[in-house]
Each structure stands twice: as C-alpha cells, then as structure tokens.
Motif scaffolding. Structure first.
Motif, PDB file in Angstrom:
ATOM      1  N   ALA A  94     -50.839  35.516 -30.872  1.00  0.00           N
ATOM      2  CA  ALA A  94     -51.016  33.815 -31.130  1.00  0.00           C
ATOM      3  C   ALA A  94     -50.369  33.477 -32.168  1.00  0.00           C
ATOM      4  O   ALA A  94     -49.750  32.394 -32.068  1.00  0.00           O
ATOM      5  CB  ALA A  94     -52.178  33.437 -30.983  1.00  0.00           C
ATOM      6  N   VAL A  95     -50.566  34.041 -33.469  1.00  0.00           N
ATOM      7  CA  VAL A  95     -49.926  33.737 -34.641  1.00  0.00           C
ATOM      8  C   VAL A  95     -48.634  33.684 -34.656  1.00  0.00           C
ATOM      9  O   VAL A  95     -47.867  32.937 -34.967  1.00  0.00           O
ATOM     10  CB  VAL A  95     -50.240  34.686 -35.817  1.00  0.00           C
ATOM     11  CG1 VAL A  95     -49.505  34.240 -37.181  1.00  0.00           C
ATOM     12  CG2 VAL A  95     -51.774  34.472 -36.018  1.00  0.00           C
ATOM     13  N   GLU A  96     -47.751  34.888 -33.804  1.00  0.00           N
ATOM     14  CA  GLU A  96     -46.217  34.924 -33.599  1.00  0.00           C
ATOM     15  C   GLU A  96     -45.705  33.958 -32.889  1.00  0.00           C
ATOM     16  O   GLU A  96     -44.756  33.253 -33.120  1.00  0.00           O
ATOM     17  CB  GLU A  96     -45.905  36.329 -33.224  1.00  0.00           C
ATOM     18  CG  GLU A  96     -45.972  37.402 -34.031  1.00  0.00           C
ATOM     19  CD  GLU A  96     -46.029  38.772 -33.373  1.00  0.00           C
ATOM     20  OE1 GLU A  96     -45.348  38.705 -32.136  1.00  0.00           O
ATOM     21  OE2 GLU A  96     -46.376  39.893 -33.950  1.00  0.00           O
ATOM     22  N   ILE A 138     -40.782  25.163 -23.574  1.00  0.00           N
ATOM     23  CA  ILE A 138     -41.428  24.943 -22.136  1.00  0.00           C
ATOM     24  C   ILE A 138     -41.344  26.414 -21.552  1.00  0.00           C
ATOM     25  O   ILE A 138     -42.442  26.772 -20.965  1.00  0.00           O
ATOM     26  CB  ILE A 138     -40.365  24.186 -21.119  1.00  0.00           C
ATOM     27  CG1 ILE A 138     -40.316  22.687 -21.544  1.00  0.00           C
ATOM     28  CG2 ILE A 138     -40.893  24.256 -19.653  1.00  0.00           C
ATOM     29  CD1 ILE A 138     -41.448  21.902 -21.656  1.00  0.00           C
ATOM     30  N   ASP A 139     -40.373  27.448 -22.177  1.00  0.00           N
ATOM     31  CA  ASP A 139     -40.751  28.778 -21.672  1.00  0.00           C
ATOM     32  C   ASP A 139     -41.656  29.448 -22.273  1.00  0.00           C
ATOM     33  O   ASP A 139     -42.361  30.611 -21.811  1.00  0.00           O
ATOM     34  CB  ASP A 139     -39.277  29.611 -22.039  1.00  0.00           C
ATOM     35  CG  ASP A 139     -38.313  29.300 -21.051  1.00  0.00           C
ATOM     36  OD1 ASP A 139     -38.230  28.240 -19.762  1.00  0.00           O
ATOM     37  OD2 ASP A 139     -37.234  29.551 -21.560  1.00  0.00           O
ATOM     38  N   CYS A 140     -42.233  29.089 -23.319  1.00  0.00           N
ATOM     39  CA  CYS A 140     -43.492  29.536 -23.847  1.00  0.00           C
ATOM     40  C   CYS A 140     -44.895  29.214 -23.406  1.00  0.00           C
ATOM     41  O   CYS A 140     -45.806  29.633 -23.778  1.00  0.00           O
ATOM     42  CB  CYS A 140     -43.592  29.280 -25.549  1.00  0.00           C
ATOM     43  SG  CYS A 140     -42.321  30.205 -26.387  1.00  0.00           S
ATOM     44  N   PHE A 141     -44.816  28.415 -22.480  1.00  0.00           N
ATOM     45  CA  PHE A 141     -46.095  27.875 -21.584  1.00  0.00           C
ATOM     46  C   PHE A 141     -45.996  28.596 -20.398  1.00  0.00           C
ATOM     47  O   PHE A 141     -45.294  28.515 -19.690  1.00  0.00           O
ATOM     48  CB  PHE A 141     -46.164  26.604 -21.667  1.00  0.00           C
ATOM     49  CG  PHE A 141     -46.473  25.531 -22.738  1.00  0.00           C
ATOM     50  CD1 PHE A 141     -47.688  25.220 -22.859  1.00  0.00           C
ATOM     51  CD2 PHE A 141     -45.484  25.358 -23.825  1.00  0.00           C
ATOM     52  CE1 PHE A 141     -48.023  24.367 -23.994  1.00  0.00           C
ATOM     53  CE2 PHE A 141     -45.963  24.802 -24.803  1.00  0.00           C
ATOM     54  CZ  PHE A 141     -47.031  24.355 -25.074  1.00  0.00           C
ATOM     55  N   ALA A 142     -47.454  29.119 -19.803  1.00  0.00           N
ATOM     56  CA  ALA A 142     -47.446  29.749 -18.626  1.00  0.00           C
ATOM     57  C   ALA A 142     -47.572  28.680 -17.792  1.00  0.00           C
ATOM     58  O   ALA A 142     -47.801  27.691 -17.844  1.00  0.00           O
ATOM     59  CB  ALA A 142     -48.890  30.662 -18.796  1.00  0.00           C
ATOM     60  N   GLY A 186     -56.795  37.696 -32.390  1.00  0.00           N
ATOM     61  CA  GLY A 186     -56.131  38.538 -31.451  1.00  0.00           C
ATOM     62  C   GLY A 186     -55.219  37.653 -30.473  1.00  0.00           C
ATOM     63  O   GLY A 186     -54.160  38.000 -30.234  1.00  0.00           O
ATOM     64  N   GLN A 187     -56.146  36.781 -29.702  1.00  0.00           N
ATOM     65  CA  GLN A 187     -55.355  36.248 -28.735  1.00  0.00           C
ATOM     66  C   GLN A 187     -55.207  34.801 -28.827  1.00  0.00           C
ATOM     67  O   GLN A 187     -54.537  33.866 -28.160  1.00  0.00           O
ATOM     68  CB  GLN A 187     -56.510  36.447 -27.326  1.00  0.00           C
ATOM     69  CG  GLN A 187     -55.892  35.828 -25.951  1.00  0.00           C
ATOM     70  CD  GLN A 187     -56.955  36.330 -24.965  1.00  0.00           C
ATOM     71  OE1 GLN A 187     -57.954  37.028 -24.905  1.00  0.00           O
ATOM     72  NE2 GLN A 187     -56.496  35.701 -23.729  1.00  0.00           N
ATOM     73  N   GLU A 246     -54.056  29.389 -27.230  1.00  0.00           N
ATOM     74  CA  GLU A 246     -54.532  30.565 -26.658  1.00  0.00           C
ATOM     75  C   GLU A 246     -53.288  31.129 -25.956  1.00  0.00           C
ATOM     76  O   GLU A 246     -52.657  30.405 -25.283  1.00  0.00           O
ATOM     77  CB  GLU A 246     -55.744  30.522 -26.025  1.00  0.00           C
ATOM     78  CG  GLU A 246     -56.214  31.835 -25.338  1.00  0.00           C
ATOM     79  CD  GLU A 246     -57.540  31.478 -24.509  1.00  0.00           C
ATOM     80  OE1 GLU A 246     -57.671  32.600 -23.854  1.00  0.00           O
ATOM     81  OE2 GLU A 246     -58.243  30.404 -24.451  1.00  0.00           O
ATOM     82  N   VAL A 247     -53.081  32.348 -26.115  1.00  0.00           N
ATOM     83  CA  VAL A 247     -52.047  32.932 -25.284  1.00  0.00           C
ATOM     84  C   VAL A 247     -52.363  34.145 -24.489  1.00  0.00           C
ATOM     85  O   VAL A 247     -53.546  34.760 -24.471  1.00  0.00           O
ATOM     86  CB  VAL A 247     -50.914  33.683 -26.235  1.00  0.00           C
ATOM     87  CG1 VAL A 247     -50.234  32.416 -27.258  1.00  0.00           C
ATOM     88  CG2 VAL A 247     -51.248  34.682 -27.310  1.00  0.00           C
ATOM     89  N   ASN A 248     -51.608  34.549 -23.473  1.00  0.00           N
ATOM     90  CA  ASN A 248     -51.992  35.587 -22.567  1.00  0.00           C
ATOM     91  C   ASN A 248     -51.115  36.917 -23.005  1.00  0.00           C
ATOM     92  O   ASN A 248     -50.424  36.688 -24.013  1.00  0.00           O
ATOM     93  CB  ASN A 248     -51.497  35.303 -21.058  1.00  0.00           C
ATOM     94  CG  ASN A 248     -49.985  34.866 -20.999  1.00  0.00           C
ATOM     95  OD1 ASN A 248     -49.084  35.314 -21.904  1.00  0.00           O
ATOM     96  ND2 ASN A 248     -49.687  34.252 -19.923  1.00  0.00           N
ATOM     97  N   GLU A 249     -51.449  37.862 -22.330  1.00  0.00           N
ATOM     98  CA  GLU A 249     -50.684  39.131 -22.842  1.00  0.00           C
ATOM     99  C   GLU A 249     -49.148  39.237 -23.048  1.00  0.00           C
ATOM    100  O   GLU A 249     -48.667  39.862 -23.449  1.00  0.00           O
ATOM    101  CB  GLU A 249     -51.153  40.317 -21.866  1.00  0.00           C
ATOM    102  CG  GLU A 249     -50.763  40.474 -20.572  1.00  0.00           C
ATOM    103  CD  GLU A 249     -51.590  39.298 -19.802  1.00  0.00           C
ATOM    104  OE1 GLU A 249     -50.941  38.988 -18.605  1.00  0.00           O
ATOM    105  OE2 GLU A 249     -52.806  38.874 -19.924  1.00  0.00           O
ATOM    106  N   LYS A 250     -48.507  38.205 -22.069  1.00  0.00           N
ATOM    107  CA  LYS A 250     -47.183  37.918 -22.330  1.00  0.00           C
ATOM    108  C   LYS A 250     -46.519  37.059 -23.381  1.00  0.00           C
ATOM    109  O   LYS A 250     -45.519  37.001 -23.605  1.00  0.00           O
ATOM    110  CB  LYS A 250     -46.486  37.334 -21.004  1.00  0.00           C
ATOM    111  CG  LYS A 250     -46.816  38.018 -19.752  1.00  0.00           C
ATOM    112  CD  LYS A 250     -46.380  37.599 -18.477  1.00  0.00           C
ATOM    113  CE  LYS A 250     -46.586  38.095 -17.161  1.00  0.00           C
ATOM    114  NZ  LYS A 250     -46.240  37.426 -16.040  1.00  0.00           N
TER     115      LYS A 250
END
Length: 148
Positions: free
Chosen positions: A29-31, A54-58, A101-102, A127-131
């Motif tokens: 998430a920090v990255e 846009i590509d960084c959004f699920a 972490g996430q 919040e980010v997913n595993e991708k």
C-alpha cells in the motif's frame, strides 16, 4: 533480533500483535501511494499519468471522495471522478504517511503555485489487493468555511 508487541482493545476483547522487526518489509500500500501521489503526481490533463492512475485501481474499487456531492461508481469511473475533482488543484503535498501491510493512510495539504501558505488540508485512506491495485480509497478534506 528485536520484537515489538502492542496491546489494544477492540469491542471489550484484548488482543496482542507481535511483529518481528527483522522480517517487516515495506508494505505494498505504501509503495502504491508513493508511486501515485509522490512520483507520478496528479494528471491535470496528462493522458499518460491518467492511464497510470486508472490502471492502479481494481475494476471493483470503491472510491469515496467525501468532497464530492455524489458518490461515483467504482473502478475506473470512481478513479476518474477522483482525478477530475483534483484537476484544478494546486500541488498536493503529502505531510505524514502511515505504514501497513494492505492499507495505509496519509495527511496532505494543497499549495498554490506562487502563493505563500498552506491551503486546504485532508486525509486519505487507501487499501490495496494482492496485485497492488487500489480496492478502496476514502478521502476527507477540511471544510472550506469554518464558522465561529
């Protein structure tokens, strides 16, 4: 090796969290936050930067920009609504950033080019997913007018 533990209460239950400092790595998430808000920056009409955002959004991302009067749809539409709202902002400067972490959060303020002082301030939670794609973004800014 150092070990840190923290005690906290949730709903009347005590929990203990322990982290091995030697194995803690930089969170995804920090990255993502550093990539978008610090390195790429707000697009302001730059189609390449907008594509990166846009590509960084699920596809099913939830975007809650509480400055907007209407809640946008998720995914690319939510990301575009968020970016459109920022299109004529000055420079968004990150002040403090949490680690997780996430997910992570950060505080920010706006600065106008050529104008002294700090503009509006706010906080953003991501919040980010595993991708490494954003699945949830909530942003809250201070009110423009403060009575009293």
């Amino acid at each position: 090796r150092q070990r840190h533990s923290a005690r906290f209460r949730t709903g009347g239950l005590a929990a203990v969290a322990t982290a091995d400092v030697a194995t803690v790595q930089k969170s995804l998430a920090v990255e993502v936050v550093n990539k978008l808000w610090r390195e790429v920056g707000l697009p302001r009409g730059d189609s390449e930067k907008e594509r990166v955002w846009i590509d960084c959004f699920a596809p099913d991302a939830v975007v809650e920009d509480l400055y907007l009067s209407e809640v946008p749809e998720g995914g690319a539409a939510g990301a575009r609504a968020y970016l459109d709202n920022k299109s004529d902002c000055g420079v968004l400067v990150l002040d403090r950033q949490s680690d997780g972490g996430q997910a992570c959060g950060f505080t920010w303020h706006l600065e106008e080019r050529g104008v002294d002082g700090i503009g509006i301030r706010g906080t953003t939670f991501v919040e980010v997913n595993e991708k490494g794609q954003i699945v949830f973004l909530r942003e809250i800014c201070e009110p423009l007018y403060k009575p009293g």
